[in-house]
Design a protein around this motif. Structure first.
Motif, PDB file in Angstrom:
ATOM      1  N   ILE A   1      40.966  36.412  44.998  1.00  0.00           N
ATOM      2  CA  ILE A   1      40.594  35.599  46.156  1.00  0.00           C
ATOM      3  C   ILE A   1      40.614  36.444  47.420  1.00  0.00           C
ATOM      4  CG2 ILE A   1      41.401  33.733  47.670  1.00  0.00           C
ATOM      5  CD1 ILE A   1      42.197  32.202  45.115  1.00  0.00           C
ATOM      6  N   ASP A   2      41.642  37.270  47.569  1.00  0.00           N
ATOM      7  CA  ASP A   2      41.738  38.110  48.762  1.00  0.00           C
ATOM      8  C   ASP A   2      40.586  39.103  48.830  1.00  0.00           C
ATOM      9  OD1 ASP A   2      43.381  38.791  51.157  1.00  0.00           O
ATOM     10  OD2 ASP A   2      43.434  40.750  50.186  1.00  0.00           O
ATOM     11  N   GLY A   3      40.075  39.495  47.657  1.00  0.00           N
ATOM     12  CA  GLY A   3      38.944  40.411  47.626  1.00  0.00           C
ATOM     13  C   GLY A   3      37.597  39.719  47.643  1.00  0.00           C
ATOM     14  N   GLN A   4      37.604  38.374  47.826  1.00  0.00           N
ATOM     15  CA  GLN A   4      36.377  37.566  47.853  1.00  0.00           C
ATOM     16  C   GLN A   4      35.666  37.559  46.500  1.00  0.00           C
ATOM     17  OE1 GLN A   4      35.007  36.245  51.543  1.00  0.00           O
ATOM     18  NE2 GLN A   4      37.108  35.974  50.872  1.00  0.00           N
ATOM     19  N   GLU A   5      36.406  37.787  45.426  1.00  0.00           N
ATOM     20  CA  GLU A   5      35.837  37.788  44.072  1.00  0.00           C
ATOM     21  C   GLU A   5      36.163  36.442  43.433  1.00  0.00           C
ATOM     22  OE1 GLU A   5      37.532  41.170  42.166  1.00  0.00           O
ATOM     23  OE2 GLU A   5      36.713  42.591  43.627  1.00  0.00           O
ATOM     24  N   TYR A   6      35.436  35.400  43.851  1.00  0.00           N
ATOM     25  CA  TYR A   6      35.820  34.041  43.484  1.00  0.00           C
ATOM     26  C   TYR A   6      35.523  33.710  42.018  1.00  0.00           C
ATOM     27  CZ  TYR A   6      36.802  33.252  48.385  1.00  0.00           C
ATOM     28  OH  TYR A   6      37.354  33.322  49.646  1.00  0.00           O
ATOM     29  N   THR A   7      34.504  34.288  41.436  1.00  0.00           N
ATOM     30  CA  THR A   7      34.233  34.057  40.016  1.00  0.00           C
ATOM     31  C   THR A   7      35.376  34.598  39.163  1.00  0.00           C
ATOM     32  OG1 THR A   7      31.835  34.151  40.373  1.00  0.00           O
ATOM     33  CG2 THR A   7      32.633  34.493  38.123  1.00  0.00           C
ATOM     34  N   THR A   8      35.844  35.795  39.506  1.00  0.00           N
ATOM     35  CA  THR A   8      36.990  36.377  38.803  1.00  0.00           C
ATOM     36  C   THR A   8      38.230  35.531  39.017  1.00  0.00           C
ATOM     37  OG1 THR A   8      36.071  38.602  39.056  1.00  0.00           O
ATOM     38  CG2 THR A   8      38.426  38.442  38.601  1.00  0.00           C
ATOM     39  N   ALA A   9      38.422  35.054  40.231  1.00  0.00           N
ATOM     40  CA  ALA A   9      39.590  34.220  40.539  1.00  0.00           C
ATOM     41  C   ALA A   9      39.599  32.961  39.684  1.00  0.00           C
ATOM     42  CB  ALA A   9      39.608  33.857  42.019  1.00  0.00           C
ATOM     43  N   LYS A  10      38.435  32.316  39.540  1.00  0.00           N
ATOM     44  CA  LYS A  10      38.354  31.098  38.724  1.00  0.00           C
ATOM     45  C   LYS A  10      38.700  31.406  37.266  1.00  0.00           C
ATOM     46  CE  LYS A  10      34.858  28.804  41.587  1.00  0.00           C
ATOM     47  NZ  LYS A  10      33.428  28.365  41.662  1.00  0.00           N
ATOM     48  N   ARG A  11      38.240  32.553  36.772  1.00  0.00           N
ATOM     49  CA  ARG A  11      38.533  32.926  35.383  1.00  0.00           C
ATOM     50  C   ARG A  11      40.036  33.106  35.179  1.00  0.00           C
ATOM     51  NH1 ARG A  11      35.758  37.216  35.170  1.00  0.00           N
ATOM     52  NH2 ARG A  11      37.393  38.797  35.203  1.00  0.00           N
ATOM     53  N   HIS A  12      40.699  33.755  36.125  1.00  0.00           N
ATOM     54  CA  HIS A  12      42.148  33.937  36.021  1.00  0.00           C
ATOM     55  C   HIS A  12      42.869  32.595  36.135  1.00  0.00           C
ATOM     56  CE1 HIS A  12      42.079  38.222  35.765  1.00  0.00           C
ATOM     57  NE2 HIS A  12      41.640  38.429  36.984  1.00  0.00           N
ATOM     58  N   CYS A  13      42.376  31.718  36.978  1.00  0.00           N
ATOM     59  CA  CYS A  13      42.994  30.394  37.117  1.00  0.00           C
ATOM     60  C   CYS A  13      42.877  29.591  35.826  1.00  0.00           C
ATOM     61  CB  CYS A  13      42.357  29.619  38.267  1.00  0.00           C
ATOM     62  SG  CYS A  13      42.910  30.120  39.914  1.00  0.00           S
ATOM     63  N   ARG A  14      41.717  29.648  35.204  1.00  0.00           N
ATOM     64  CA  ARG A  14      41.543  28.921  33.937  1.00  0.00           C
ATOM     65  C   ARG A  14      42.503  29.447  32.877  1.00  0.00           C
ATOM     66  NH1 ARG A  14      35.964  28.966  35.553  1.00  0.00           N
ATOM     67  NH2 ARG A  14      35.596  30.909  34.417  1.00  0.00           N
ATOM     68  N   LEU A  15      42.692  30.763  32.842  1.00  0.00           N
ATOM     69  CA  LEU A  15      43.645  31.345  31.904  1.00  0.00           C
ATOM     70  C   LEU A  15      45.063  30.873  32.224  1.00  0.00           C
ATOM     71  CD1 LEU A  15      44.536  33.302  29.677  1.00  0.00           C
ATOM     72  CD2 LEU A  15      44.504  35.146  31.398  1.00  0.00           C
ATOM     73  N   ALA A  16      45.427  30.899  33.490  1.00  0.00           N
ATOM     74  CA  ALA A  16      46.767  30.462  33.886  1.00  0.00           C
ATOM     75  C   ALA A  16      46.999  29.006  33.522  1.00  0.00           C
ATOM     76  CB  ALA A  16      46.960  30.671  35.385  1.00  0.00           C
TER      77      ALA A  16
END
Length: 285
Positions: free
Chosen positions: A60-75
């Protein structure tokens, strides 16, 4: 190791640790399902969910929101497997910040409503307070100021029960009144209560530990926005310049974007020398 990476992020920014955190997450995932006792495996699952949500924040801090969503789904998946309701609710809140950053208050509210429902289970008061604060921001973006203030009040009431021993490690930054005040100040800015926000944010800046460099940068941006709302343009520009230094020091793409968004707020004063100097600094350097 996770806590060490978390502290490095506060001090040096997401870019300094995101590669190590992703490698750490892969190692944690490789350790699953290797014949441990159920209690040990649950601890491993909870720890893995923590690394995944940390990786999401870094993205999120790097503005990589697609990656952030993927990590959130895993969490979320791992937290659900571990029956960790507190982490589950918190990660829904993390996902809501993606919508908050995009200015989509109604989308954020949907996620936060689910998080609030999850938080009715036996979850730490720090989680309930943090979610209520985020909900206040979302309500402000959705245009419901009264409900936003009510949610902010609920966050403060819940925070009264927060202690260092009950706040989970992944929400340890929220076990101190200074961090609660920092987020309260940001919520007040969104709600348009500039003078109250200025007082709260100045107080939190005086107390923020020096190791929280990125958070200090974000708090300065909130303060600059509050000052702009109050019509104190020269001071807003001065504070924004300080925030720019810290945002560049931590390579925080999110904070740098927020500073550029501040220029839009300052458009009515674009003939002012301080605004022109700030624009030159933010856009040309």
């Amino acid at each position: 190791m996770t806590q060490t990476f978390r502290q490095m992020d506060y001090l040096s920014g997401a870019r300094s640790v995101h590669g190590e955190v992703n490698a750490h997450l892969r190692r944690m995932l490789d350790l699953r399902d290797q014949g441990r006792t159920s209690a040990t495996n649950r601890e491993l699952l909870c720890a893995t969910a923590d690394v995944a949500q940390l990786a999401a924040w870094l993205a999120i801090d790097g503005q990589e929101y697609t990656t952030a969503k993927r990590h959130c789904r895993l969490a979320l998946t791992v937290a659900e497997e571990a029956k960790d309701h507190g982490m589950h609710a918190y990660v829904l809140g993390v996902m809501s910040y993606i919508s908050l950053h995009a200015g989509r208050g109604h989308d954020a509210l949907k996620l936060l409503s689910a998080a609030s429902e999850m938080a009715t289970h036996a979850v730490p008061p720090a989680v309930r307070s943090w979610i209520a604060e985020a909900r206040g921001e979302a309500l402000a973006l959705a245009g419901d100021q009264r409900a936003g203030l009510s949610s902010l009040h609920a966050a403060e009431v819940a925070f009264d029960k927060v202690t260092e021993s009950t706040a989970p490690p992944w929400l340890a930054f929220y076990n101190s009144p200074v961090h609660a005040a920092r987020l309260k100040g940001r919520c007040l800015v969104r709600l348009g209560h500039a003078n109250a926000a200025i007082e709260v944010l100045n107080d939190s800046l005086r107390q923020l530990p020096p190791t929280y460099v990125r958070e200090r940068g974000g708090t300065l941006i909130d303060l600059a926005n509050a000052l702009a709302q109050a019509g104190e343009i020269d001071e807003a520009c001065r504070i924004a310049a300080q925030a720019d230094e810290l945002s560049r020091a931590t390579s925080s793409q999110r904070n740098l974007r927020r500073l550029r968004e501040l220029l839009v707020v300052l458009v009515p004063w674009n003939r002012s020398a301080c605004v022109q100097e700030l624009a030159s600094r933010l856009l040309l350097s």
